[in-house]
Design an enzyme around this catalytic site. Structure first.
Site, PDB file in Angstrom:
ATOM      1  N   ASP A   1       9.867 -40.166  43.244  1.00 50.18           N
ATOM      2  CA  ASP A   1       9.382 -38.828  42.850  1.00 50.18           C
ATOM      3  C   ASP A   1       9.495 -38.611  41.337  1.00 50.18           C
ATOM      4  O   ASP A   1       8.522 -38.236  40.673  1.00 50.18           O
ATOM      5  CB  ASP A   1      10.179 -37.731  43.572  1.00 50.18           C
ATOM      6  CG  ASP A   1       9.725 -37.533  45.004  1.00 50.18           C
ATOM      7  OD1 ASP A   1       8.571 -37.893  45.321  1.00 50.18           O
ATOM      8  OD2 ASP A   1      10.526 -37.024  45.811  1.00 50.18           O
TER       9      ASP A   1
ATOM     10  N   GLY B   1       0.902 -31.108  39.577  1.00 52.15           N
ATOM     11  CA  GLY B   1       1.721 -31.849  40.542  1.00 52.15           C
ATOM     12  C   GLY B   1       0.931 -32.870  41.346  1.00 52.15           C
ATOM     13  O   GLY B   1       1.519 -33.720  42.022  1.00 52.15           O
TER      14      GLY B   1
ATOM     15  N   GLY C   1      16.476 -28.297  43.372  1.00 53.00           N
ATOM     16  CA  GLY C   1      16.371 -28.960  44.678  1.00 53.00           C
ATOM     17  C   GLY C   1      16.049 -30.441  44.499  1.00 53.00           C
ATOM     18  O   GLY C   1      16.266 -31.021  43.419  1.00 53.00           O
TER      19      GLY C   1
ATOM     20  N   ASN D   1      13.195 -41.573  48.738  1.00 51.08           N
ATOM     21  CA  ASN D   1      11.918 -41.185  49.356  1.00 51.08           C
ATOM     22  C   ASN D   1      11.088 -42.407  49.741  1.00 51.08           C
ATOM     23  O   ASN D   1      10.068 -42.276  50.405  1.00 51.08           O
ATOM     24  CB  ASN D   1      11.108 -40.250  48.434  1.00 51.08           C
ATOM     25  CG  ASN D   1      10.414 -40.995  47.321  1.00 51.08           C
ATOM     26  OD1 ASN D   1      10.882 -42.044  46.873  1.00 51.08           O
ATOM     27  ND2 ASN D   1       9.296 -40.473  46.857  1.00 51.08           N
TER      28      ASN D   1
ATOM     29  N   LYS E   1      15.740 -37.577  53.589  1.00 48.08           N
ATOM     30  CA  LYS E   1      15.865 -38.228  52.271  1.00 48.08           C
ATOM     31  C   LYS E   1      17.308 -38.558  51.888  1.00 48.08           C
ATOM     32  O   LYS E   1      17.538 -39.501  51.132  1.00 48.08           O
ATOM     33  CB  LYS E   1      15.243 -37.335  51.189  1.00 48.08           C
ATOM     34  CG  LYS E   1      13.728 -37.348  51.170  1.00 48.08           C
ATOM     35  CD  LYS E   1      13.214 -36.547  49.976  1.00 48.08           C
ATOM     36  CE  LYS E   1      11.716 -36.655  49.842  1.00 48.08           C
ATOM     37  NZ  LYS E   1      11.210 -35.957  48.652  1.00 48.08           N
TER      38      LYS E   1
ATOM     39  N   GLY F   1      14.503 -24.832  38.831  1.00 45.85           N
ATOM     40  CA  GLY F   1      14.788 -25.367  40.157  1.00 45.85           C
ATOM     41  C   GLY F   1      15.874 -26.421  40.100  1.00 45.85           C
ATOM     42  O   GLY F   1      16.133 -27.001  39.023  1.00 45.85           O
TER      43      GLY F   1
ATOM     44  N   ALA G   1      13.203 -32.199  44.256  1.00 47.55           N
ATOM     45  CA  ALA G   1      12.230 -32.595  43.224  1.00 47.55           C
ATOM     46  C   ALA G   1      12.840 -32.434  41.836  1.00 47.55           C
ATOM     47  O   ALA G   1      12.688 -33.301  40.966  1.00 47.55           O
ATOM     48  CB  ALA G   1      10.959 -31.750  43.361  1.00 47.55           C
TER      49      ALA G   1
HETATM   50  P1  NDP Z   1      14.032 -27.908  47.804  1.00 46.17           P
HETATM   51  O1  NDP Z   1      14.047 -26.990  48.977  1.00 46.17           O
HETATM   52  O2  NDP Z   1      15.004 -29.024  47.734  1.00 46.17           O
HETATM   53  O3  NDP Z   1      14.245 -27.009  46.458  1.00 46.17           O
HETATM   54  C1  NDP Z   1      13.487 -25.848  46.244  1.00 46.17           C
HETATM   55  C2  NDP Z   1      13.841 -25.260  44.868  1.00 46.17           C
HETATM   56  O4  NDP Z   1      13.001 -24.128  44.641  1.00 46.17           O
HETATM   57  C3  NDP Z   1      15.274 -24.741  44.751  1.00 46.17           C
HETATM   58  O5  NDP Z   1      15.735 -24.922  43.443  1.00 46.17           O
HETATM   59  C4  NDP Z   1      15.118 -23.255  45.074  1.00 46.17           C
HETATM   60  O6  NDP Z   1      16.132 -22.463  44.520  1.00 46.17           O
HETATM   61  C5  NDP Z   1      13.815 -22.963  44.389  1.00 46.17           C
HETATM   62  N1  NDP Z   1      13.132 -21.800  44.930  1.00 46.17           N
HETATM   63  C6  NDP Z   1      12.406 -21.712  46.056  1.00 46.17           C
HETATM   64  N2  NDP Z   1      11.922 -20.461  46.219  1.00 46.17           N
HETATM   65  C7  NDP Z   1      12.359 -19.745  45.154  1.00 46.17           C
HETATM   66  C8  NDP Z   1      12.186 -18.386  44.733  1.00 46.17           C
HETATM   67  N3  NDP Z   1      11.459 -17.522  45.443  1.00 46.17           N
HETATM   68  N4  NDP Z   1      12.779 -17.994  43.578  1.00 46.17           N
HETATM   69  C9  NDP Z   1      13.506 -18.854  42.841  1.00 46.17           C
HETATM   70  N5  NDP Z   1      13.709 -20.158  43.194  1.00 46.17           N
HETATM   71  C10 NDP Z   1      13.143 -20.585  44.332  1.00 46.17           C
HETATM   72  O7  NDP Z   1      12.547 -28.421  47.687  1.00 46.17           O
HETATM   73  P2  NDP Z   1      12.015 -29.741  46.905  1.00 46.17           P
HETATM   74  O8  NDP Z   1      12.717 -29.822  45.610  1.00 46.17           O
HETATM   75  O9  NDP Z   1      12.043 -30.892  47.817  1.00 46.17           O
HETATM   76  O10 NDP Z   1      10.483 -29.363  46.699  1.00 46.17           O
HETATM   77  C11 NDP Z   1      10.109 -28.378  45.740  1.00 46.17           C
HETATM   78  C12 NDP Z   1       8.612 -28.469  45.533  1.00 46.17           C
HETATM   79  O11 NDP Z   1       8.303 -29.721  44.945  1.00 46.17           O
HETATM   80  C13 NDP Z   1       7.782 -28.371  46.824  1.00 46.17           C
HETATM   81  O12 NDP Z   1       6.783 -27.417  46.639  1.00 46.17           O
HETATM   82  C14 NDP Z   1       7.158 -29.745  46.967  1.00 46.17           C
HETATM   83  O13 NDP Z   1       5.840 -29.663  47.471  1.00 46.17           O
HETATM   84  C15 NDP Z   1       7.132 -30.221  45.543  1.00 46.17           C
HETATM   85  N6  NDP Z   1       7.179 -31.683  45.432  1.00 46.17           N
HETATM   86  C16 NDP Z   1       6.144 -32.278  44.791  1.00 46.17           C
HETATM   87  C17 NDP Z   1       6.120 -33.640  44.645  1.00 46.17           C
HETATM   88  C18 NDP Z   1       4.958 -34.260  43.959  1.00 46.17           C
HETATM   89  O14 NDP Z   1       4.880 -35.498  43.981  1.00 46.17           O
HETATM   90  N7  NDP Z   1       4.082 -33.495  43.327  1.00 46.17           N
HETATM   91  C19 NDP Z   1       7.193 -34.492  45.180  1.00 46.17           C
HETATM   92  C20 NDP Z   1       8.267 -33.767  45.802  1.00 46.17           C
HETATM   93  C21 NDP Z   1       8.225 -32.401  45.936  1.00 46.17           C
HETATM   94  P3  NDP Z   1      17.572 -22.262  45.260  1.00 46.17           P
HETATM   95  O15 NDP Z   1      18.368 -23.505  44.984  1.00 46.17           O
HETATM   96  O16 NDP Z   1      18.126 -21.046  44.614  1.00 46.17           O
HETATM   97  O17 NDP Z   1      17.269 -22.068  46.715  1.00 46.17           O
END
Ligand code: NDP
Length: 285
Positions: free
Chosen positions: A109, A251, A135, A94, A73, A133, A137
């Site tokens: 997204d 979602g 990341g 995306n 991405k 979060g 999304a």
């Molecule tokens: P990333 O890996 O880029 O980001 C993940 C985020 O989740 C980070 O902020 C991370 O925190 C946090 N995180 C993960 N595990 C934990 C935990 N145990 N405790 C606290 N924080 C946590 O992933 P994406 O942003 O790409 O994807 C995130 C979700 O969004 C996925 O499940 C994906 O399926 C969903 N998604 C849904 C879409 C839709 O259209 N419905 C589209 C795109 C994504 P840290 O920075 O501290 O690691």
């Protein structure tokens, strides 16, 4: 008189690695069938080192567009001719669409999230938002909410550096009042919050028992609580928020709408969102 038939299909698809379990093709193919379009959506495994060759290949084969997922991405930006302004702010693409010979990078997204809010209907203009979060999304959602006029955005994240960078970026690039709070324990949702979004991967199948750590006593009736997790559509997080009287948004809707926006960018046609929704529901059982 004989009539010439065209057996030429229009091609779109997705590049990713891993990608075998990505259900987008099922939803897009269902939409093509519903509108009787001779289009194909190909789900293609492309390793990180092969992205440049894969983009050159899609140009050569006149693909009408492509979706990008992990790990492409961000890297794909350098292979495109133009980046849409919001995708530039998000720093990730995306969806690629073709404009003549040019490949344009988009990010659907956050737009998909906005569309699912608007379907309720909820207008984010002037609303106070908390996003769990930071990341990919979370970034896409935060930028689109900021561009749509949210009045204040708080980013709550485990990794301090990532969370602060997102909040600072929103204030600097879009000019939206934003702040960052480290996620240390059960997060208390501040008074006055109108929209709360779980944009982490917590609760995604198969880890469906996991719930983002928030103090559910601070979730109140009238609050809109959203989850990005498409599978399962009804997460424990949403169920607990609903018990507190919140309006909830899953979602799966966001996933359908981000695909619908890409569908329209590629085909110029309105997407049959009900057909797409049904196709994905079947995938997720
Ligand atoms: P990333 O890996 O880029 O980001 C993940 C985020 O989740 C980070 O902020 C991370 O925190 C946090 N995180 C993960 N595990 C934990 C935990 N145990 N405790 C606290 N924080 C946590 O992933 P994406 O942003 O790409 O994807 C995130 C979700 O969004 C996925 O499940 C994906 O399926 C969903 N998604 C849904 C879409 C839709 O259209 N419905 C589209 C795109 C994504 P840290 O920075 O501290 O690691």
């Amino acid at each position: 008189m004989s009539q010439a038939n065209s057996y030429l299909a229009e091609l779109v698809g997705a590049f990713g690695d891993p990608i075998a379990e990505n259900p987008t093709g099922v939803m897009q193919e269902a939409a093509f069938r519903a509108l009787d379009l001779n289009w194909r959506y190909l789900t293609i495994e492309v390793h990180a080192a092969d992205l440049a060759a894969a983009v050159a290949g899609m140009r050569a084969m006149n693909f009408r567009g492509i979706n990008l997922t992990i790990p492409h991405k961000v890297e794909v930006l350098r292979h495109l001719d133009e980046i849409a302004p919001d995708a530039g702010l998000i720093g990730a693409v995306n969806t690629v669409r073709r404009d003549g010979d040019r490949l344009v990078g988009e990010n659907t997204d956050g737009k998909g999230f906005l569309r699912s809010l608007q379907a309720v209907p909820i207008d984010p203009r002037g609303r106070r938002v908390v996003i769990l979060g930071a990341g990919g999304a979370a970034k896409a959602i935060a930028v689109e909410l900021a561009l749509a006029g949210a009045s204040h955005i708080t980013v709550v994240n485990r990794s301090v550096e990532r969370g602060r960078a997102l909040a600072d970026g929103l204030a600097r690039t879009v000019g939206t009042a934003s702040d960052f709070e480290p996620w240390v324990s059960s997060h208390r949702v501040p008074d006055g919050t109108e929209i709360l979004v779980n944009a982490t991967s917590i609760g995604l199948f198969p880890g469906i028992e996991a719930v983002p750590e928030v103090d559910f006593a601070t979730i109140r009736p009238g609050m809109v609580v959203c989850d990005v997790i498409p599978n399962p559509p009804r997460t424990r997080f949403l169920a607990l928020a609903e018990e507190r009287g919140a309006t909830t948004l899953d979602g799966l809707g966001m996933l359908v709408y981000q695909g619908a926006i890409a569908f329209t960018m590629w085909t110029g046609r309105e997407a049959p969102t009900d057909v797409m929704h049904r196709a994905l529901r079947e995938v997720f059982g």
